[in-house]
Write a protein that holds these residues in place. Structure first.
Motif, PDB file in Angstrom:
ATOM      1  N   SER A  13       0.813  -1.220   0.000  1.00 58.47           N
ATOM      2  CA  SER A  13       0.000   0.000   0.000  1.00 58.47           C
ATOM      3  C   SER A  13       0.849   1.272   0.000  1.00 58.47           C
ATOM      4  N   VAL A  16       1.345   2.984  -3.979  1.00 54.83           N
ATOM      5  CA  VAL A  16       0.264   3.387  -4.877  1.00 54.83           C
ATOM      6  C   VAL A  16       0.788   4.537  -5.732  1.00 54.83           C
ATOM      7  N   ALA A  20      -2.436   7.840  -9.721  1.00 50.32           N
ATOM      8  CA  ALA A  20      -3.647   7.006  -9.731  1.00 50.32           C
ATOM      9  C   ALA A  20      -4.930   7.817  -9.564  1.00 50.32           C
ATOM     10  N   SER A  21      -4.967   8.704  -8.602  1.00 50.58           N
ATOM     11  CA  SER A  21      -6.198   9.471  -8.382  1.00 50.58           C
ATOM     12  C   SER A  21      -6.473  10.414  -9.549  1.00 50.58           C
ATOM     13  N   GLY A  24      -8.136   8.539 -12.168  1.00 49.38           N
ATOM     14  CA  GLY A  24      -9.405   7.929 -11.793  1.00 49.38           C
ATOM     15  C   GLY A  24      -9.277   6.449 -11.475  1.00 49.38           C
ATOM     16  N   LEU A  25      -8.079   6.025 -11.075  1.00 51.24           N
ATOM     17  CA  LEU A  25      -7.835   4.621 -10.740  1.00 51.24           C
ATOM     18  C   LEU A  25      -7.951   4.426  -9.242  1.00 51.24           C
ATOM     19  N   SER A  26      -8.354   3.242  -8.828  1.00 52.84           N
ATOM     20  CA  SER A  26      -8.488   2.966  -7.403  1.00 52.84           C
ATOM     21  C   SER A  26      -7.114   2.889  -6.755  1.00 52.84           C
ATOM     22  N   ALA A  27      -7.054   3.332  -5.522  1.00 50.17           N
ATOM     23  CA  ALA A  27      -5.793   3.322  -4.793  1.00 50.17           C
ATOM     24  C   ALA A  27      -5.514   1.969  -4.159  1.00 50.17           C
ATOM     25  N   GLY A  28      -6.503   1.103  -4.083  1.00 49.15           N
ATOM     26  CA  GLY A  28      -6.337  -0.161  -3.385  1.00 49.15           C
ATOM     27  C   GLY A  28      -5.802  -1.298  -4.217  1.00 49.15           C
ATOM     28  N   ARG A  81      -7.259  -1.327 -17.948  1.00 50.39           N
ATOM     29  CA  ARG A  81      -7.781  -0.037 -17.490  1.00 50.39           C
ATOM     30  C   ARG A  81      -6.650   0.943 -17.206  1.00 50.39           C
ATOM     31  N   GLU A  82      -5.605   0.467 -16.531  1.00 48.38           N
ATOM     32  CA  GLU A  82      -4.458   1.317 -16.229  1.00 48.38           C
ATOM     33  C   GLU A  82      -3.735   1.744 -17.503  1.00 48.38           C
TER      34      GLU A  82
END
Length: 97
Positions: A13, A16, A20-21, A24-28, A81-82
């Motif tokens: 974690s 990250v 990412a933010s 619009g990608l999830s941080a998890g 997606r990434e």
């Protein structure tokens, strides 16, 4: 650029992608990114093991180039997606130059 894997989810974690933010990608989930001037040393210090199917891209570079290096790592090693989000970001950044 190498792929590595953290020993735990907690350790993972910490990597990250800062971009990412913005993408619009999830941080998890997804690909983590570590950018450092001495990437191998930073990866050893963080106890990231070499792993061809790892979930953290370790990139040699300066912090001033972090966003571009993260986008390139997401493009090269991220999921669909990434990769798409990174392509869009890189295209916009290139057009702005």
């Amino acid at each position: 650029m190498t792929l590595r894997r953290a020993a735990s989810d907690e350790a993972r974690s910490r990597f990250v992608a800062a971009l990412a933010s913005e993408l619009g990608l999830s941080a998890g989930g997804g690909l983590g990114v570590l950018v450092a001037r001495d990437a191998s040393r930073a990866a050893r210090k963080a106890r990231l093991g070499l792993d061809d199917s790892g979930d953290i891209a370790v990139v040699e570079g300066d912090d001033v180039h972090r966003k571009v290096l993260e986008a390139l790592a997401l493009y090269a090693y991220g999921d669909a997606r990434e990769c798409f989000a990174a392509t869009e970001w890189l295209t916009a950044a290139q057009a702005a130059v």
